[in-house]
Motif scaffolding. Structure first.
Motif, PDB file in Angstrom:
ATOM      1  N   UNK A  69       0.794  -1.236   0.000  1.00  0.00           N
ATOM      2  CA  UNK A  69       0.000   0.000   0.000  1.00  0.00           C
ATOM      3  C   UNK A  69       0.831   1.295   0.000  1.00  0.00           C
ATOM      4  N   UNK A  70       1.772   1.466   0.935  1.00  0.00           N
ATOM      5  CA  UNK A  70       2.459   2.776   0.969  1.00  0.00           C
ATOM      6  C   UNK A  70       3.136   3.126  -0.358  1.00  0.00           C
ATOM      7  N   UNK A  71       3.925   2.195  -0.891  1.00  0.00           N
ATOM      8  CA  UNK A  71       4.628   2.500  -2.138  1.00  0.00           C
ATOM      9  C   UNK A  71       3.648   2.672  -3.293  1.00  0.00           C
ATOM     10  N   UNK A  72       2.525   1.931  -3.253  1.00  0.00           N
ATOM     11  CA  UNK A  72       1.529   2.068  -4.312  1.00  0.00           C
ATOM     12  C   UNK A  72       0.941   3.475  -4.318  1.00  0.00           C
ATOM     13  N   UNK A  73       0.611   3.973  -3.126  1.00  0.00           N
ATOM     14  CA  UNK A  73       0.098   5.348  -3.037  1.00  0.00           C
ATOM     15  C   UNK A  73       1.147   6.315  -3.573  1.00  0.00           C
ATOM     16  N   UNK A  74       2.383   6.080  -3.200  1.00  0.00           N
ATOM     17  CA  UNK A  74       3.470   6.944  -3.688  1.00  0.00           C
ATOM     18  C   UNK A  74       3.523   6.923  -5.219  1.00  0.00           C
ATOM     19  N   UNK A  75       3.497   5.720  -5.790  1.00  0.00           N
ATOM     20  CA  UNK A  75       3.554   5.607  -7.255  1.00  0.00           C
ATOM     21  C   UNK A  75       2.384   6.343  -7.890  1.00  0.00           C
ATOM     22  N   UNK A  85       3.326  -2.725 -12.151  1.00  0.00           N
ATOM     23  CA  UNK A  85       2.946  -1.385 -11.689  1.00  0.00           C
ATOM     24  C   UNK A  85       4.193  -0.566 -11.345  1.00  0.00           C
ATOM     25  N   UNK A  86       5.156  -1.225 -10.681  1.00  0.00           N
ATOM     26  CA  UNK A  86       6.396  -0.522 -10.335  1.00  0.00           C
ATOM     27  C   UNK A  86       7.311  -0.414 -11.549  1.00  0.00           C
ATOM     28  N   UNK A  87       7.431  -1.522 -12.269  1.00  0.00           N
ATOM     29  CA  UNK A  87       8.382  -1.566 -13.384  1.00  0.00           C
ATOM     30  C   UNK A  87       8.023  -0.553 -14.475  1.00  0.00           C
ATOM     31  N   UNK A  88       6.740  -0.381 -14.703  1.00  0.00           N
ATOM     32  CA  UNK A  88       6.326   0.517 -15.789  1.00  0.00           C
ATOM     33  C   UNK A  88       6.821   1.949 -15.570  1.00  0.00           C
ATOM     34  N   UNK A  89       6.975   2.342 -14.312  1.00  0.00           N
ATOM     35  CA  UNK A  89       7.437   3.706 -14.050  1.00  0.00           C
ATOM     36  C   UNK A  89       8.889   3.903 -14.496  1.00  0.00           C
ATOM     37  N   UNK A  90       9.601   2.788 -14.700  1.00  0.00           N
ATOM     38  CA  UNK A  90      10.958   2.910 -15.232  1.00  0.00           C
ATOM     39  C   UNK A  90      10.923   3.150 -16.741  1.00  0.00           C
ATOM     40  N   UNK A  91       9.837   2.751 -17.364  1.00  0.00           N
ATOM     41  CA  UNK A  91       9.748   2.876 -18.822  1.00  0.00           C
ATOM     42  C   UNK A  91       9.174   4.215 -19.251  1.00  0.00           C
ATOM     43  N   UNK A  92       8.220   4.699 -18.491  1.00  0.00           N
ATOM     44  CA  UNK A  92       7.499   5.887 -18.928  1.00  0.00           C
ATOM     45  C   UNK A  92       7.217   6.770 -17.727  1.00  0.00           C
ATOM     46  N   UNK A 131      11.799   4.218  -5.516  1.00  0.00           N
ATOM     47  CA  UNK A 131      12.543   4.132  -6.758  1.00  0.00           C
ATOM     48  C   UNK A 131      12.352   2.714  -7.287  1.00  0.00           C
ATOM     49  N   UNK A 132      11.788   2.607  -8.474  1.00  0.00           N
ATOM     50  CA  UNK A 132      11.435   1.285  -9.002  1.00  0.00           C
ATOM     51  C   UNK A 132      12.669   0.395  -9.154  1.00  0.00           C
ATOM     52  N   UNK A 133      13.785   1.017  -9.456  1.00  0.00           N
ATOM     53  CA  UNK A 133      15.000   0.231  -9.659  1.00  0.00           C
ATOM     54  C   UNK A 133      15.413  -0.467  -8.349  1.00  0.00           C
ATOM     55  N   UNK A 134      15.331   0.266  -7.236  1.00  0.00           N
ATOM     56  CA  UNK A 134      15.667  -0.344  -5.952  1.00  0.00           C
ATOM     57  C   UNK A 134      14.694  -1.470  -5.619  1.00  0.00           C
ATOM     58  N   UNK A 135      13.436  -1.275  -6.009  1.00  0.00           N
ATOM     59  CA  UNK A 135      12.447  -2.326  -5.759  1.00  0.00           C
ATOM     60  C   UNK A 135      12.829  -3.605  -6.502  1.00  0.00           C
TER      61      UNK A 135
END
Lengths: 311, 309
Positions: A22-28, B125-132, B163-167
């Motif tokens: 949840x926390x990181x999702x809200x951040x994203x 969801x996280x990875x896509x932020x590295x692309x766009x 930071x998506x990369x750290x994830x």
């Protein structure tokens, strides 16, 4: 109905993990996804009005006008050219220099000295671009800088470095390498250390000399990591290091022809000139082309060697 | 002695190693580059200890005619803004790193679990932020207009928190370092997910977390961009940003000096160049002193990051 029911059941079953994300999702959502939708500004004539949503809704829809204006200016050409050319030089020569330095460090006989060199080379990575800007100034300052003192010593005239555009492509390239080669070579050095030593022993029994070993074992074994890092860099080829192009030339207007990149252009559009629509268009152009480039380069690598691809 | 020499010669002829000539050349190349990397910092330090008049006469020199600590004296006299900036930087670095660690470790742990039904969705969801990404302007508008981060300390912390990369790095780390059997055994013993995570998983993933923490600490310590974008209030200016503001003029430091009676006359007498360089040294000092110790962990971290799932 059944599908929704099953979904809700999954949600309840996975509730702990859902809380974890949840926390990181809200951040994203706030810092990545909402801005993605915010790019709609690129198609509007942006006017600040009451609140975030109102500003976006009340701004007039202008279609591709912002893009038309952007590409009609000379700026679009200059920032694209600068961003691309610098990055191409950084990628190609950066790769060669970092791998070469890693091989040099790995082959130096006295390991303690090698470690000492590595520590020295790593230092610039820990410094901010502001500090690097100061460092640069001690060399390039018109009246006090070391470089002009050396020039004067040999009987040459002083040069006004911060207003002579022609020198800056070389200066920026050198400073960028100064800052990152040590760091990047560590990545390759770590990979070299991981290479199975028996490969070298087998090669030596077959009579391979040092150079043959480097060419036939070390470099091929580094190929996967070289590909991945280069791929990442190609995906970012439309992005420039803002600090390098803003701090190091001290935001000097006389140098814009060779220091203005997409990132500095967007920043100035936002904070200095306030052309929100056109600036967003430039940002979107950057993200979009960047996206296409990552996908394409990854696709090409996949076709040759699936293991080397990013995704 | 003779025996040592024989051993030394024998080692020199070792087929594993470079020939002495090549070894010397490699040492020279690496040594000169390493020196070039360290030299500017030494140079700035020397300048900061140079007498201002000597500086005006001779420019920046390696061996100045006249040494002086005036620059440092002035910085400490009028140094409220320097110390405040230190405070801001330390606060953002500590709080930011903690927030980053919590957000990143929780998220990446969840998507590393095979039993988590939505792991693929959240990975993407996280990875896509590295692309766009939306780019600077929409991000700025969301941060200032929607989140109200303008002139707030959170503007220095939140934009860099995840930071998506750290994830991706942490996910790889969990899935290689934390065995499923361990989690299962925790479940059998009746522990809840949070307990499993904090008591079983976290201790095992300390090296990975340490890496992320270091990178994140360095990122916060060196950040000036968020301050450039969001901060106008002089009380919230972090170290790097302060150095940026005094780049061309010491005005900033005097404006914000609480010794205003002092500051009126100070600007004329202030050793501008040496004070500025003294500030650079004071701001860079901690990181220069700390980095040889951290370097080892960075190297480990880079190796972890190089592992692809």
């Amino acid at each position: 109905m059944n599908a929704i029911g099953r979904f809700l059941k999954d949600v309840i079953k996975n509730r702990a993990m859902l809380l974890f994300v949840l926390p990181a999702t809200v951040w994203f959502l706030f810092f990545s996804y909402l801005p993605m939708f915010g790019t709609v500004i690129a198609f509007k004539e942006y006017r600040f009005s009451d609140g975030f949503l109102n500003s976006i809704i009340n701004s007039k829809w202008v279609g591709f006008d912002n893009f038309k204006f952007l590409f009609a200016t000379e700026d679009a050409y200059i920032i694209t050219r600068n961003t691309l050319l610098y990055n191409i030089v950084f990628i190609i020569f950066g790769l060669i220099l970092a791998v070469a330095m890693a091989i040099i460090l790995s082959e130096i006989v006295n390991k303690r000295l090698a470690k000492l060199y590595q520590t020295g080379m790593f230092m610039p990575y820990f410094l901010s671009w502001v500090i690097v800007g100061y460092f640069t100034f001690t060399f390039l300052s018109m009246d006090r800088g070391m470089l002009n003192q050396i020039l004067n010593f040999f009987g040459f005239e002083s040069i006004q470095w911060y207003s002579e555009a022609k020198y800056w492509p070389l200066i920026l390239v050198l400073i960028n390498f100064w800052k990152i080669i040590g760091y990047n070579s560590v990545v390759y050095l770590a990979a070299i250390m991981g290479i199975d030593k028996s490969l070298y022993e087998a090669a030596m029994i077959d009579g391979a000399n040092k150079w043959q070993q480097i060419r036939r074992i070390t470099i091929p074994m580094l190929a996967p990591i070289m590909t991945i890092l280069t791929l990442l860099a190609i995906g970012r080829i439309f992005y420039a290091d803002f600090g390098l192009f803003y701090q190091v030339p001290r935001d000097s207007g006389a140098l814009y022809s060779v220091t203005n990149v997409i990132d500095t252009y967007v920043y100035r559009g936002l904070k200095v000139t306030g052309e929100i629509g056109m600036t967003t268009a430039a940002g979107l152009y950057q993200s979009f082309v960047g996206f296409i480039l990552v996908i394409t380069s990854n696709y090409i690598v996949r076709r040759f060697n699936k293991d080397n691809a990013l995704f | 002695m003779k025996g040592d020499w024989a051993v030394f010669r024998k080692r020199k002829r070792d087929f594993h190693q470079l020939t002495p000539a090549w070894n010397i050349l490699f040492n020279l190349i690496a040594g000169i580059f390493a020196f070039a990397c360290v030299f500017p910092f030494l140079f700035v330090t020397i300048i900061s200890f140079t007498d201002e008049k000597t500086l005006a006469k001779n420019g920046y020199e390696l061996i100045p005619d006249q040494w002086s600590i005036e620059g440092y004296k002035y910085v400490f006299q009028t140094g409220d803004s320097l110390f405040r900036a230190y405070g801001v930087t330390i606060f953002t670095t500590v709080v930011g790193t903690v927030i980053s660690l919590i957000f990143i470790s929780l998220f990446s742990y969840a998507i590393s679990r095979k039993s988590f039904k939505f792991r693929n969705f959240f990975s993407f969801f996280a990875f896509f932020t590295m692309l766009f990404n939306g780019g600077l302007v929409p991000t700025y508008i969301v941060a200032t207009q929607l989140l109200g981060l303008k002139d707030s300390i959170w503007a220095l912390i939140l934009p860099m928190a995840v930071n998506a990369f750290y994830i991706m790095i942490m996910r790889t780390f969990y899935s290689t370092m934390v065995p499923d059997a361990l989690i299962e055994s925790g479940k059998i013993d009746g522990a809840g997910e949070l307990r499993i995570f904090t008591k079983l998983v976290l201790p095992l993933s300390l090296p990975g977390l340490a890496t992320i923490a270091l990178f994140s600490t360095l990122g916060y310590w060196n950040d000036w961009f968020n301050a450039l974008l969001y901060i106008d209030d002089p009380n919230l200016v972090p170290l790097q940003s302060m150095l940026m503001r005094i780049e061309t003029s010491m005005q900033f430091i005097l404006q914000n000096s609480q010794n205003s009676s002092l500051s009126t006359g100070l600007l004329q007498n202030m050793p501008q160049d040496t004070s500025r360089m003294a500030m650079v040294v004071l701001a860079t000092g901690p990181i220069i002193l700390a980095y040889p110790f951290f370097q080892r962990y960075f190297v480990q971290g880079l190796t972890i990051g190089a592992v692809k799932e």
